[in-house]
Scaffold this active site. Structure first.
Site, PDB file in Angstrom:
ATOM      1  N   ASP A 175      -1.880   5.012   7.877  1.00 55.49           N
ATOM      2  CA  ASP A 175      -2.433   6.392   8.679  1.00 55.49           C
ATOM      3  C   ASP A 175      -3.039   5.974  10.234  1.00 55.49           C
ATOM      4  O   ASP A 175      -2.257   5.464  10.901  1.00 55.49           O
ATOM      5  CB  ASP A 175      -3.391   7.062   7.705  1.00 55.49           C
ATOM      6  CG  ASP A 175      -3.827   8.622   8.294  1.00 55.49           C
ATOM      7  OD1 ASP A 175      -3.401   8.463   9.767  1.00 55.49           O
ATOM      8  OD2 ASP A 175      -3.741   9.523   7.734  1.00 55.49           O
ATOM      9  N   ASP A 188       1.038  -1.208  -0.084  1.00 56.63           N
ATOM     10  CA  ASP A 188       0.114   0.030   0.179  1.00 56.63           C
ATOM     11  C   ASP A 188       1.002   1.202   0.062  1.00 56.63           C
ATOM     12  O   ASP A 188       2.156   1.166   0.057  1.00 56.63           O
ATOM     13  CB  ASP A 188      -0.803  -0.091   1.254  1.00 56.63           C
ATOM     14  CG  ASP A 188      -2.339   0.806   0.889  1.00 56.63           C
ATOM     15  OD1 ASP A 188      -2.261   1.562  -0.172  1.00 56.63           O
ATOM     16  OD2 ASP A 188      -3.074   0.798   1.554  1.00 56.63           O
ATOM     17  N   ASP A 189       0.019   2.230  -0.269  1.00 57.91           N
ATOM     18  CA  ASP A 189       1.075   3.390  -0.135  1.00 57.91           C
ATOM     19  C   ASP A 189       1.575   4.051   1.147  1.00 57.91           C
ATOM     20  O   ASP A 189       2.572   4.776   1.411  1.00 57.91           O
ATOM     21  CB  ASP A 189       0.334   4.911  -1.166  1.00 57.91           C
ATOM     22  CG  ASP A 189      -0.991   5.070  -0.792  1.00 57.91           C
ATOM     23  OD1 ASP A 189      -1.350   4.244   0.157  1.00 57.91           O
ATOM     24  OD2 ASP A 189      -1.570   5.940  -1.523  1.00 57.91           O
TER      25      ASP A 189
HETATM   26  O1  LIG Z   1      -4.536   3.663   7.636  1.00 61.48           O
HETATM   27  P1  LIG Z   1      -5.709   4.410   7.026  1.00 61.48           P
HETATM   28  O2  LIG Z   1      -6.324   5.278   7.813  1.00 61.48           O
HETATM   29  O3  LIG Z   1      -6.615   3.347   6.763  1.00 61.48           O
HETATM   30  O4  LIG Z   1      -5.327   4.885   5.863  1.00 61.48           O
HETATM   31  C1  LIG Z   1      -4.593   4.501   4.844  1.00 61.48           C
HETATM   32  C2  LIG Z   1      -5.107   4.139   3.466  1.00 61.48           C
HETATM   33  O5  LIG Z   1      -5.884   5.462   3.188  1.00 61.48           O
HETATM   34  C3  LIG Z   1      -5.770   5.446   1.650  1.00 61.48           C
HETATM   35  O6  LIG Z   1      -6.574   4.925   1.025  1.00 61.48           O
HETATM   36  P2  LIG Z   1      -8.110   5.512   0.580  1.00 61.48           P
HETATM   37  O7  LIG Z   1      -9.094   4.545   1.470  1.00 61.48           O
HETATM   38  O8  LIG Z   1      -8.226   6.780   0.833  1.00 61.48           O
HETATM   39  O9  LIG Z   1      -8.515   5.161  -0.901  1.00 61.48           O
HETATM   40  P3  LIG Z   1      -7.438   5.233  -2.225  1.00 61.48           P
HETATM   41  O10 LIG Z   1      -6.128   4.003  -2.071  1.00 61.48           O
HETATM   42  O11 LIG Z   1      -8.379   4.659  -3.210  1.00 61.48           O
HETATM   43  O12 LIG Z   1      -6.993   6.547  -2.527  1.00 61.48           O
HETATM   44  C4  LIG Z   1      -4.212   5.077   1.471  1.00 61.48           C
HETATM   45  O13 LIG Z   1      -4.068   4.696   0.201  1.00 61.48           O
HETATM   46  C5  LIG Z   1      -4.377   3.881   2.475  1.00 61.48           C
HETATM   47  O14 LIG Z   1      -4.743   2.754   1.719  1.00 61.48           O
HETATM   48  N1  LIG Z   2      -3.083  10.939   0.139  1.00 59.10           N
HETATM   49  C1  LIG Z   2      -3.613  10.830   1.280  1.00 59.10           C
HETATM   50  N2  LIG Z   2      -4.364   9.635   1.567  1.00 59.10           N
HETATM   51  C2  LIG Z   2      -4.616   9.379   3.007  1.00 59.10           C
HETATM   52  N3  LIG Z   2      -5.376   8.425   3.450  1.00 59.10           N
HETATM   53  C3  LIG Z   2      -5.113   8.320   4.878  1.00 59.10           C
HETATM   54  N4  LIG Z   2      -4.110   9.283   5.125  1.00 59.10           N
HETATM   55  C4  LIG Z   2      -3.616  10.037   4.016  1.00 59.10           C
HETATM   56  C5  LIG Z   2      -2.772  10.710   3.637  1.00 59.10           C
HETATM   57  O1  LIG Z   2      -2.016  11.184   4.364  1.00 59.10           O
HETATM   58  N5  LIG Z   2      -2.577  11.382   2.392  1.00 59.10           N
HETATM   59 MG   LIG Z   3      -5.789   3.207  -0.195  1.00 55.46          MG
END
Ligand SMILES: O=P(O)(O)OC[C@H]1O[C@H](OP(=O)(O)OP(=O)(O)O)[C@H](O)[C@@H]1O
Ligand SMILES: Nc1nc2[nH]cnc2c(=O)[nH]1
Ligand SMILES: [Mg+2]
Length: 161
Positions: free
Chosen positions: A95, A91-92
């Site tokens: 949080d 994952d990226d």
């Molecule tokens: O630890 P957390 O509080 O769960 O946050 C982290 C997640 O939030 C973002 O995804 P998001 O659900 O926003 O969707 P995306 O990857 O499609 O942008 C990010 O890419 C992680 O997967």
């Molecule tokens: N782009 C982005 N997405 C998130 N989702 C939860 N935390 C983050 C953050 O710091 N950046």
């Molecule tokens: Mg995500």
């Protein structure tokens, strides 16, 4: 609520994904990767290229505002990865750790790896490249666009000027 922003460029993202691949190498070989969509897709592609893995599965977790207590829901299961044995989850970032927790429940034997970790999510990831403060919002290259910034001496100038 984030009070600071950290902008990640494409170059930084590529470098950090390669560093993650370097740290993952000694834990292999791996059968494949599971990208956590959508943010994990590009990091997973870079890691897969470095580790010479061609099998990429996905898991999609959505937290709907309307759902009870913002409960995360898996809308696409990583069926090919089984219990995660021999797989890396990418994952990226982590949080709050909510997404990582539900992914780990589905793939308990996988190695969980991400580029950036905030303190609350850090215990949920096996590997990460850099720690980011909890009050900082990470802006990924796909979240941003280059924008005209007026010279300091002409602060009132508008982007259309
Ligand atoms: O630890 P957390 O509080 O769960 O946050 C982290 C997640 O939030 C973002 O995804 P998001 O659900 O926003 O969707 P995306 O990857 O499609 O942008 C990010 O890419 C992680 O997967
Ligand atoms: N782009 C982005 N997405 C998130 N989702 C939860 N935390 C983050 C953050 O710091 N950046
Ligand atoms: Mg995500």
């Amino acid at each position: 609520m984030a009070t600071n922003y950290a902008t990640v460029t494409w170059d930084q993202l590529h470098r950090d994904a390669r560093l993650l691949a370097t740290d993952l190498m000694p834990r292999g070989p791996f059968k494949g990767l599971v990208a956590v969509t959508r943010g994990g897709l590009i990091p997973a592609a870079i890691v897969a290229r470095e580790l010479d893995c061609r099998l990429i599965e996905t898991i999609s977790v959505v937290t709907y505002d309307e759902e009870e207590k913002g409960k995360p829901v898996v809308i696409k299961a990583p069926d090919v990865a089984g219990d995660g044995e021999g797989f890396i989850v990418v994952d990226d970032l982590v949080d709050s750790g909510v997404t990582a927790r539900i992914v780990r429940e589905r793939l308990p034997k996988a190695v969980f790896a991400c580029l950036y970790a905030k303190p609350a999510g850090k215990p949920l990831t096996d590997l990460f490249v850099a720690e980011v403060p909890q009050d900082t919002w990470i802006l990924f290259p796909w979240d941003t666009a280059p924008l005209f910034v007026p010279p300091l001496a002409r602060k009132s100038e508008t982007p259309t000027g």
